[in-house]
Every structure is written in C-alpha cells, then in structure tokens.
Design a protein around this motif. Sequence first.
Motif, mmCIF file in Angstrom:
data_model
loop_
_atom_site.group_PDB
_atom_site.id
_atom_site.type_symbol
_atom_site.label_atom_id
_atom_site.label_comp_id
_atom_site.label_asym_id
_atom_site.label_seq_id
_atom_site.Cartn_x
_atom_site.Cartn_y
_atom_site.Cartn_z
ATOM 1 N N LEU A 1 0.831 -1.199 0.000
ATOM 2 C CA LEU A 1 0.000 0.000 0.000
ATOM 3 C C LEU A 1 0.869 1.253 0.000
ATOM 4 O O LEU A 1 0.632 2.190 -0.777
ATOM 5 N N LEU A 2 1.893 1.296 0.865
ATOM 6 C CA LEU A 2 2.779 2.461 0.913
ATOM 7 C C LEU A 2 3.511 2.657 -0.411
ATOM 8 O O LEU A 2 3.793 3.791 -0.818
ATOM 9 N N ASP A 3 3.817 1.556 -1.088
ATOM 10 C CA ASP A 3 4.521 1.642 -2.360
ATOM 11 C C ASP A 3 3.669 2.317 -3.429
ATOM 12 O O ASP A 3 4.188 2.882 -4.392
ATOM 13 N N ARG A 4 2.335 2.269 -3.249
ATOM 14 C CA ARG A 4 1.431 2.876 -4.216
ATOM 15 C C ARG A 4 1.150 4.345 -3.928
ATOM 16 O O ARG A 4 0.449 5.005 -4.692
ATOM 17 N N SER B 1 8.216 2.048 -7.414
ATOM 18 C CA SER B 1 8.767 3.276 -6.832
ATOM 19 C C SER B 1 9.578 4.051 -7.866
ATOM 20 O O SER B 1 9.527 5.287 -7.921
ATOM 21 N N TYR B 2 10.336 3.331 -8.674
ATOM 22 C CA TYR B 2 11.136 3.961 -9.727
ATOM 23 C C TYR B 2 10.240 4.782 -10.656
ATOM 24 O O TYR B 2 10.532 5.944 -10.964
ATOM 25 N N ARG C 1 9.962 10.126 -0.911
ATOM 26 C CA ARG C 1 9.806 8.682 -0.704
ATOM 27 C C ARG C 1 10.318 8.347 0.692
ATOM 28 O O ARG C 1 11.468 8.651 1.033
ATOM 29 N N ARG C 2 9.474 7.737 1.509
ATOM 30 C CA ARG C 2 9.876 7.403 2.861
ATOM 31 C C ARG C 2 10.556 6.028 2.863
ATOM 32 O O ARG C 2 10.108 5.100 2.220
ATOM 33 N N HIS C 3 11.655 5.912 3.594
ATOM 34 C CA HIS C 3 12.429 4.670 3.600
ATOM 35 C C HIS C 3 12.547 4.106 5.022
ATOM 36 O O HIS C 3 13.418 3.274 5.272
ATOM 37 N N ASP C 4 11.726 4.582 5.965
ATOM 38 C CA ASP C 4 11.882 4.146 7.354
ATOM 39 C C ASP C 4 10.789 3.177 7.786
ATOM 40 O O ASP C 4 10.558 2.955 8.960
ATOM 41 N N TYR C 5 10.064 2.588 6.830
ATOM 42 C CA TYR C 5 9.009 1.652 7.212
ATOM 43 C C TYR C 5 9.532 0.239 7.104
ATOM 44 O O TYR C 5 9.433 -0.436 6.182
#
Length: 499
Positions: free
Chosen positions: A379-382, A463-464, A495-499
Amino acid sequence: MSLAVLYSRALSGMDAPEVVVEVHLANGLPSFTIVGLPETEVKESKDRVRAAIQTAQFEFPARRITVNLAPADLPKEGGRYDLPIALGILAASGQLPKQKLAHYVIAGELALTGELRPIRGALAMTYQLLQDPARARAAILPQESAYEASLVEGCTIYAANSLLEVCAHLSDKAHLTNHPLVIPTENVNLPDFQEVSGQRRAKRALEIAAAGQHSLLMSGPPGTGKSMLAQRFVSILPAMTTQEALESAAILSLTGQFPASQWKKRPFRAPHHTASAVALVGGGSVPRPGEISLAHHGVLFLDELPEFDRKVLEVLREPLENGSITISRAARQATFPAQFQLIAAMNPCPCGYYGHYNQRCRCTPEQILRYKHKLSGPLLDRIDMNIEVPALKPEELSQQQPSESSADMRARVQSARERQLERQHKPNAMLGPLEITTTCQLGEQASQLLQTAMHKFSLSARSYHRILKVARTIADLADVPEISETHIAEALQYRRHDY
C-alpha cells in the motif's frame, strides 16, 4: 386494445439500461400484478399508484391489471416506476391518449396526493441517454430531479410537479416547459492556505501533488496542521472540465448526494476510520458506489490512517492502480470509476509525539514498529509522496509573515496541469510504463542519481516509475522541458524509507 407501452430507465451500477413498461388491462376479477423481477419498493408502488390516480380524479379501472417491466432478467428497484405505471394504466383504460408516450423516458415517485417526489440517479439516467443516441428521447422527471438532470447538455428535460401536470402535457391541454439550470461554476468559500502558518515544505508537497494528481501521505505529531492542510487541498486543484463534472455528478446522483450547487466543484470525501471495506469501495446486494467512487475526480482524505482496519486499507490497492473498482455479487456485477486523489494523514507513533521538539514520546521501539506495520508495504509503495509535518515552535507561530494564498498556488498548479494535458492528454500520475519512457527522459547525471538511490534504498520498480512521475511534475511546475538532477533529488525526498 387495452395495452399501453411506455419507456423508463433502471439503475445498474453506472449504467441506466432501458426499461419497457407494458400495462395490460383484461376482463376478470380486479387485480393488480407487477412482473419483471420487481424489488419490494416496486411491488409497493401498487398502493401509491392507486391512491394517486384516485386523488387526481381519474377512474382506477376495476379490471385485471398486469404490469410488465422488461427486460425480465433485470432487477427493478426504487420508486422510479410509479409515474410510468400510473400513466400506463390511464392510457390503457382510454383516459389518456397513447400517441405521445413513445416520445419520452418517464420516471418519478408518486405521493398519495399525486405529487411527484424526486428519484435517485436522475443525472446518471440522462447522462446514459446522451451516450445512447439510437434511443434518444426527451425525459419527464419530477421538478427536483429535473434540476439535476438538466446539467447534461444536449438532453431535453421536462419538469413536472404532479401526475395531473404530466397528463395535461400528454393530452396537449397544457405543456411542460424545459428549464435548464444555470448555476455558478467557480469554487467559492473554500478554506484558504493563507490561513495556515508556516509548513512551507508541506505546502510545496501539496502543490506538487495537486499539479500531477499524485497521492500523498502526511506524518506528524498531533496539532501540526495535517487535517487543516488536507481540507484546503481542494482549493488549489485545477478547475474541472465539463466531462469530469458530469462523471462525478453522475456517481453522486446514484446515492442521492448531489446538490446542484456542487456542480463543477471537486468532491472531498473524508470517511471516519471506523468505516468498513464496503463503505470505502462500495457493495451491497444491489451494488452501490463507495467513498472511493464518490471521490471520483476529487479527493479522498483518510485521517488517522493506521487506525483504519488493515483489511479495509488493503482494498485501496487495486483502485489506486487501476482507477476503477468492480463489485461482484452472486447475481450482479457493477464497475464504478474511482480516479480519486488519496490524501492521508497519520501520527508517527501511537502516542503521537515521536520526534516532537519538546514533547517526550512514551512509546517503545516495538510499539512504534508495530504501529507503522499497520500499513503494508504494497500500500505504501502505491502512495507517490510522503511528507513529514513537524510541530512548529512558538516563535515560528508568532511570526506574522503572510502565507501564500490558495489562488496563487492554484494558478501555478493550473499552468502545470495544462502543460501535461497538452503533452500527453492526462495528468502525470496516470502515465503508463511506455508513456513514462517517452515523457520522463533523464540526463546522465539525473539517471545516475536515481540508479544510486534505487540500490541504496532497495526501491521497487513501481517506486522507480512513481519517482519519475513526481520529478516530471516538479519540472512542469518550473516550466522546464527536461527532468534535471535537482528535480530527481526533490522527488526522492518524498519517498519514505523508514518503514
């Protein structure tokens, strides 16, 4: 021959299939039968029709009355068939001429007094009439429904207040008039971004999201203005086209939630976090649109995102990707459009104060991790963009520097959206993989930066592509034809990377 044939329209998802109302009178013991897969509301129309005919001083025939609603395999529901059934009985009994019945599509609910009450989905019905020129007919509708239906340009709509008025029109004793509705098309009295102090980075992210129709997740402690920012997001969105306004209004009309004053105003839906999956995506034995479809061409705001049930949030994955939702039931299937713009807000931890400049967080690392894991990776990736909304210090709040108005932000958003429509005929968020290849070409330095980020943060192919689309929007806001290293760098920040 004691037979009358009229035409109406049913509601089946977004479609309004034609229904032929056949009324036959025969000798025998008096009876009143409705066939053609009627639901309970349609079966109950017998008593409403009888009382309305008698109240209007017509004679209700004491004969064997059979009403067939064709096609027989299409379920019929609602009170929309009251008026055509009453007119059919009057025509079949010789109290009303039949010659003009075939020229109209008729729908309306009858009161016991013979007055007409509004029906659900009037705009959706006339919108479907416009898409079906082979069966083009004028429509006779209740006065309140006619206001809504007249928004569909090219359809002839006659408004009536009672059964007597319709009978007089069909008998050429008086004529119903066609009154197209004229209403303002500009958004007025919307909350303004000028009321929000500080939070420039969040405003910048919202401007990018509005320009490219990107989804956005805001994270921050309580009271930092996340909800306030989201509520003002509609004020900077580009103006709706007539086609977008018709599609949005037609869906709202299906649920009876479309006031004519909202014409060409983008919907803003904000369901509570206790909403079920059916409330969000739609459903029911008779499929009805959910919040994601009611937000079509508008905004779906989900506040306190992790408080939603995980299974409820997971149903958003396909609509976010496809822009539509198909609801399948044992006997029926309906597809509703769902090109909504998702704006969501959440706290950084269960207590809400993780990262606050002067409030101590009481959560353990395990609690914070468990809280964040309520949102799944797919979901976060979308979600195209993620932004932190930090708490403002008292000295920042006390500064009297005027904030930028929504009008200024909207002007830039409108210009950027026009560039996108001129280039690819759609917002950047809706670009497909092949379109991204031709529209989002990178220079050597920008390409190298993106590749490095992909390896370092283990980003997915989705994401890309989403980073490229956000970078393309940033370049459009700057009125730059090529995506540079600066645009890629800013897009990577979202883009968040802390999940």
